[in-house]
Design an enzyme around this catalytic site. Structure first.
Site, mmCIF file in Angstrom:
data_model
loop_
_atom_site.group_PDB
_atom_site.id
_atom_site.type_symbol
_atom_site.label_atom_id
_atom_site.label_comp_id
_atom_site.label_asym_id
_atom_site.label_seq_id
_atom_site.Cartn_x
_atom_site.Cartn_y
_atom_site.Cartn_z
ATOM 1 N N LYS A 109 5.076 -2.209 8.211
ATOM 2 C CA LYS A 109 6.057 -1.269 7.683
ATOM 3 C C LYS A 109 7.422 -1.952 7.758
ATOM 4 O O LYS A 109 7.874 -2.318 8.834
ATOM 5 C CB LYS A 109 6.016 -0.009 8.538
ATOM 6 C CG LYS A 109 6.913 1.118 8.143
ATOM 7 C CD LYS A 109 6.559 2.320 9.044
ATOM 8 C CE LYS A 109 7.497 3.470 8.872
ATOM 9 N NZ LYS A 109 7.123 4.602 9.743
ATOM 10 N N ILE A 128 0.808 -1.209 0.000
ATOM 11 C CA ILE A 128 0.000 0.000 0.000
ATOM 12 C C ILE A 128 0.843 1.262 0.000
ATOM 13 O O ILE A 128 0.312 2.360 0.021
ATOM 14 C CB ILE A 128 -0.963 0.045 1.203
ATOM 15 C CG1 ILE A 128 -0.206 -0.185 2.503
ATOM 16 C CG2 ILE A 128 -2.069 -0.972 1.029
ATOM 17 C CD1 ILE A 128 -1.113 -0.206 3.713
ATOM 18 N N GLY A 129 2.159 1.123 -0.012
ATOM 19 C CA GLY A 129 2.940 2.338 -0.052
ATOM 20 C C GLY A 129 4.412 2.039 0.006
ATOM 21 O O GLY A 129 4.826 0.915 0.279
ATOM 22 N N GLU A 130 5.200 3.071 -0.291
ATOM 23 C CA GLU A 130 6.642 2.923 -0.149
ATOM 24 C C GLU A 130 7.234 4.289 0.122
ATOM 25 O O GLU A 130 6.664 5.316 -0.219
ATOM 26 C CB GLU A 130 7.258 2.300 -1.394
ATOM 27 C CG GLU A 130 7.029 3.082 -2.669
ATOM 28 C CD GLU A 130 7.513 2.308 -3.871
ATOM 29 O OE1 GLU A 130 6.678 1.988 -4.728
ATOM 30 O OE2 GLU A 130 8.714 2.010 -3.930
ATOM 31 N N ASP A 186 7.433 16.158 12.404
ATOM 32 C CA ASP A 186 7.104 15.973 10.992
ATOM 33 C C ASP A 186 5.597 15.882 10.811
ATOM 34 O O ASP A 186 5.094 15.023 10.093
ATOM 35 C CB ASP A 186 7.786 14.714 10.447
ATOM 36 C CG ASP A 186 7.768 14.667 8.928
ATOM 37 O OD1 ASP A 186 7.613 15.738 8.298
ATOM 38 O OD2 ASP A 186 7.886 13.567 8.369
ATOM 39 N N TYR A 243 12.422 4.561 3.669
ATOM 40 C CA TYR A 243 13.025 3.490 4.455
ATOM 41 C C TYR A 243 12.540 2.112 4.069
ATOM 42 O O TYR A 243 13.023 1.123 4.592
ATOM 43 C CB TYR A 243 12.762 3.729 5.939
ATOM 44 C CG TYR A 243 13.306 5.044 6.392
ATOM 45 C CD1 TYR A 243 12.461 6.099 6.684
ATOM 46 C CD2 TYR A 243 14.678 5.248 6.487
ATOM 47 C CE1 TYR A 243 12.958 7.317 7.075
ATOM 48 C CE2 TYR A 243 15.183 6.464 6.871
ATOM 49 C CZ TYR A 243 14.326 7.495 7.162
ATOM 50 O OH TYR A 243 14.811 8.700 7.541
ATOM 51 N N GLY A 244 11.561 2.002 3.189
ATOM 52 C CA GLY A 244 11.102 0.677 2.817
ATOM 53 C C GLY A 244 9.651 0.687 2.402
ATOM 54 O O GLY A 244 9.065 1.730 2.132
ATOM 55 N N LEU A 245 9.068 -0.509 2.363
ATOM 56 C CA LEU A 245 7.712 -0.677 1.854
ATOM 57 C C LEU A 245 6.724 -0.802 2.993
ATOM 58 O O LEU A 245 7.094 -1.119 4.122
ATOM 59 C CB LEU A 245 7.647 -1.942 0.990
ATOM 60 C CG LEU A 245 8.655 -2.018 -0.154
ATOM 61 C CD1 LEU A 245 8.566 -3.364 -0.838
ATOM 62 C CD2 LEU A 245 8.438 -0.887 -1.131
ATOM 63 N N VAL A 246 5.458 -0.573 2.677
ATOM 64 C CA VAL A 246 4.385 -0.771 3.652
ATOM 65 C C VAL A 246 3.348 -1.680 3.022
ATOM 66 O O VAL A 246 2.970 -1.499 1.866
ATOM 67 C CB VAL A 246 3.744 0.565 4.071
ATOM 68 C CG1 VAL A 246 2.711 0.329 5.157
ATOM 69 C CG2 VAL A 246 4.810 1.525 4.571
#
Lengths: 470, 460
Positions: A55, A31-33, A154, A36-39
């Site tokens: 994550k 579902i995302g990237e 953030d 720091y890596g993929l989700v």
């Protein structure tokens, strides 16, 4: 609520060796990237089958073992527990490639997608109740963080999640603690770590070179988010200068000054202490600012409580900027409609509820990040639970993302959902017990230290006195 | 709804049961225990390592980490965090199955990340190797050592993270110590008392106090102990400390006693007993006050006696010679146990519990790695034999040197107390500046040095 998951990912993974901890999940897809890596989206196999965002942190770039960002995120999330903060459910280690997997409760929505949906599809603003409820819950979670000496650093719409499942429908979750810090010690500028964060939500004292983060930087970001919820576009959309370490961000400051006017030493006494102030003085003589006025940009009556709250969040002087605790007590939240626990559905709905689209899921990507077959359509990387820091560069933010054509809007279960209003009175914050091993700061010390002058060093932090005297 | 960390929770529960009497169902490991629980239920105890040996091993890895921290130029807080991680690790894992120097190396790498004073994996490995083998490495050798050790340390990092259950948020007594002194102590006693207390906090890192008490309680104990040396009004200090730090008089006495005990590890000899009558005279007032004010704590008599012995030892130079020779004798007498330990722990990490899923996987990885190492060594048996001999000798030397260093540190600390006691204000100023210089030498960055100046100028 229908289960939109697909089982294709399981068949594509059948040939690969699964780590043992993965047995407890059914993997749905990516579902995302981010940096720091993929989700990934997964579901627990055991009832109740909860959606989980996983994550993945690869080994750090330097090859120095576990990612320091992952360690810090785990460290902080292990210390906190609050309804408006994302919940770290589990931590898994994959010994094969020394990667870490953080499992979070999945949140279907985030403010970035909600705002974008209203801007591109709905065509009109969020209703007053939803804006107020989202803002109240965000402040509620932030007050909890600040009370525990944690600065997020953030905050932006993509890091503010909203739950979609029936039990917690409409509840706000603050996410992505990779840059968050406990601020009992001086914090180095983010640029020292080579970290890139969206500049639109950065406080003016940081833009002018302050080396000390305080909780006030989070409140400036909340003010920017509040305005964005009202206008559906970022309030201060500057271009970031990336030439050197801690560069002078002239364009971002320009965007701020054109709306709020130029800061003066009368209103901001410690302005002279900021390193870039001299640069700005030179620049000022070449430019003349005719302030548009914040009230004109956000279309609020200057005498309204909403405008009063917003202007106090966007106070130049961080010492005078409103705190999360003070904001929760503001008159804006005591007026009708009162904020509610479900930000989407009021107990007495006066406006039509908006149905937001669910996140696109790439069901062809396994945990190693490889795509087994070519996807029929390009799927945009969306913002996800446990959002990655730096997941949004400027380019990806400004470009509109194509929506997946087959994505159907989900019917919201509004029947039987009982939302309740928070009473507008003292003692509003829910009390959450801390972990036993965490030392509690004295209440008066919290008050004293919370609004530290950014121009001063943290005098309470003593340096090591390790050497022996002879 | 079961929201526990499934992978770690099962390990946590079974491990916790061996350390604490209560079994906890949720994901939180209880990280605070009584001293008796720690000493009786340590995993090392079941592997035949007695309390005395474990204490020496603890001293050894503390010394190792302090020297490693100096080499890497990290601040004291990072060293303290690394030591803290090591203490917690060996609260749950046995010394017999985990090489303390490898674990300490991993804890330093991890503390650097947590405290945001990052050190590269290469630098940590080289500094550790150079410390263990007492020689500096040149360019080609550096790369060879790094390549050999890298995988072991990275696997160790996963092991340490799992064992600590990712509970990485650490507080230390330094901050509450400074705040309390600024707030409560009278001006003329601040400098002297603060420096004594600070040194006590540093020294008690070697004890298990941080596994028994919260940081602000340890700060209170250090302040109380420091306040005794200038012979100030102890009763008012006790009352203020108990009220401010929310600690009971018994707890305060226990912490104070355990810090003192650190300096009493120098064995007593018959000569010191002869001198004890003089000691009584010297410290008569504090002892009587202790007895009068803490009747509810029976152990206070022991503490009073301890103070007496401690002070009398410091007045007799011959005691030190005797202590050194006896210390060496102790090391020799432990050689069998040490040899046995060496057989188990050479270049290998093994986990205590096999029912933790993650740890099982880690164990497999370690076995594979070990097999690779063995296959390499079979190719060159002579080199292998030399390495074994070398490791044995180095390890014994390391322990011996550790003992000597501990003794030196304790002697220095004791001597410092006496020295500070008789100092006049002018000397204090001189010493203050040397402290700042020492802080710079220890690798503190500019911001922290500036904070030092702020504190010294305005508060201490």
């Amino acid at each position: 609520m229908g289960d939109g998951s697909s089982s294709r990912s399981n068949s594509s993974n059948s040939t690969s060796e699964k780590p043992e901890w993965l047995q407890q999940y059914n993997l749905v897809g990516k579902i995302g990237e981010g940096t720091y890596g993929l989700v990934f989206l997964a579901r627990t196999k055991t009832p109740p089958k909860r959606p989980i965002a996983i994550k993945k942190f690869k080994q750090s770039k330097d090859g120095d073992g576990v990612s320091p960002t992952a360690i810090r995120e785990i460290m902080l999330l292990r210390e906190i527990s609050h309804e408006n903060v994302v919940k770290l459910v589990n931590v898994h280690i994959n010994f094969a490639d020394m990667s870490l997997y953080l499992a979070f409760d999945y949140a279907e929505y985030d403010l970035y997608e909600i705002i974008r949906h209203h801007r591109d599809k709905v065509g009109h603003s969020l209703n007053t109740y939803t804006v107020k409820s989202l803002l109240w819950q965000l402040l509620n979670g932030l007050n909890y963080l600040h009370s525990n000496w944690i600065i997020h650093r953030d905050l932006k719409p993509s890091n503010i999640l909203v739950m979609g499942d029936a039990e917690e429908h409409g509840i706000v979750k603050i996410a992505d603690f990779g840059l968050a810090r406990i601020y009992q010690a001086p914090l180095k500028p983010l640029s020292d770590n080579g970290v890139v964060v969206t500049i639109w939500y950065r406080a003016p004292e940081l833009l002018l070179g302050s080396k000390h983060y305080t909780s006030a930087v989070d409140m400036w970001a909340v003010g920017c988010i509040f305005a964005e919820l009202l206008t559906l576009k970022p309030l201060f959309q500057g271009a970031e200068a990336k030439s050197s370490q801690n560069p002078f961000q002239l364009d971002q400051l320009d965007k701020i000054f054109k709306i709020l006017g130029h800061p003066t030493m009368d209103k901001w006494p410690t302005l002279v202490n900021l390193p870039h102030w001299q640069n700005d003085v030179q620049h000022i003589q070449a430019h003349k600012y005719d302030s548009v006025g914040l009230h004109n940009v956000v279309h609020l009556n200057q005498k309204s409580p909403a405008y009063d709250l917003l202007s106090k969040m966007l106070e130049y002087d961080p010492l005078k900027r409103i705190t999360a605790s003070q904001a929760l007590e503001h008159e804006y939240f005591r007026m009708d409609p009162l904020p509610g626990r479900n930000a989407f559905v009021a107990s007495q709905p006066m406006e039509k509820n908006v149905n937001y689209p669910t996140r696109p899921v790439d069901t062809n990507t396994d945990f190693e990040g490889t795509t087994s077959i070519n996807p029929p359509q390009a799927v945009a990387a969306g913002n996800v639970a446990g959002n990655m820091a730096g997941a949004h560069g400027m380019g990806s933010r400004s470009m509109p993302r194509p929506m997946v054509a087959h994505n159907m809007q989900r019917m919201q279960q509004s029947q039987g959902m009982m939302a309740y209003n928070f009473p507008a009175q003292a003692g509003l914050n829910p009390s959450v017990p801390l972990q036993q091993q965490r030392g509690m700061a004295q209440p008066h010390q919290q008050q004293q230290l919370r609004r530290k002058d950014p121009g001063m060093g943290m005098s309470g932090y003593a340096p090591p006195n390790k050497s022996r005297r002879l | 709804m079961d929201e526990a960390l499934n992978e770690n929770a099962s390990g946590s529960e079974s491990d916790a049961s061996s350390v604490a009497s209560n079994l906890h169902d949720d994901e939180i490991i209880p990280w605070f225990f009584s001293r008796e629980e720690i000493e009786r239920n340590s995993p090392s105890r079941r592997d035949g390592i007695d309390l005395k040996t474990e204490t020496r091993l603890r001293d050894s890895y503390c010394t190792f980490l302090e020297i490693l921290g100096e080499r890497l130029k990290v601040p004291q807080v990072t060293i303290a965090t690394a030591i803290f991680f090591c203490h917690r690790f060996f609260l749950r894992q046995s010394h017999a199955k985990n090489d303390r120097q490898t674990i300490a190396t991993v804890c330093m790498l991890l503390a650097g990340k947590v405290e945001e004073t990052p050190v590269t994996l290469e630098d940590v490995i080289i500094a550790s190797y150079e410390r263990i083998h007492k020689k500096d490495l040149a360019g080609a050798q550096r790369k060879e050592v790094y390549d050999q050790q890298k995988e072991l340390v990275l696997i160790g990092e996963e092991l340490v993270l799992s064992t600590l259950n990712f509970d990485l948020c650490i507080s230390h007594p330094y901050k509450p110590l400074v705040e309390a002194i600024k707030k409560y102590m009278v001006e003329d006693a601040k400098t002297q008392l603060a420096q004594f207390a600070w040194n006590f906090v540093n020294d008690c890192l070697r004890t298990t106090l941080c596994l028994q008490y919260q940081p602000h309680h340890i700060a209170a104990g250090a302040i109380l102990l420091a306040a005794e040396l200038p012979t100030v009004d102890l009763q008012s200090y006790r009352e203020v400390l108990c009220q401010e730090f929310d600690i009971t008089p018994c707890q305060l006495e226990d912490i104070r006693g355990q810090i003192l005990e650190l300096y009493e590890r120098i064995p007593t000899s018959q000569e010191s007993k002869v001198e004890s009558s003089g000691g009584v005279a010297v410290v008569h007032q504090p002892i009587s006050r202790d007895m009068a004010s803490t009747e509810k704590c029976p152990s206070s008599d022991i503490e009073g006696g301890s103070s007496q012995v401690n002070l009398s030892q410091s007045d007799d130079h011959s005691v030190h010679d005797g202590s050194r020779s006896e210390g060496i004798g102790e090391v020799n007498s432990e050689s069998e146990a040490q040899k046995n330990l060496q057989d188990h722990s050479v270049g290998n990490i093994m986990v205590e519990k096999s029912d933790d899923v993650g740890v099982v996987q880690l164990k497999k990885d370690l076995q594979l790695h070990q097999e690779e190492v063995e296959s390499k060594q079979e190719k060159d048996k002579k080199s292998f034999e030399k390495d074994i001999t070398k490791i044995d000798l180095m390890d014994e030397k390391d322990l011996t040197e550790s003992e000597v260093e501990d003794e030196i540190n304790k002697t220095m600390q004791t001597g410092r107390q006496i020295f500070m006691k008789v100092e006049d204000p002018d000397d204090n100023m001189t010493v203050e500046h040397s402290e700042i210089r020492n802080a710079n030498n220890s690798g503190v960055d500019d911001e922290l040095v500036a904070d030092t100046c702020l504190i010294n100028d305005s508060d201490l």
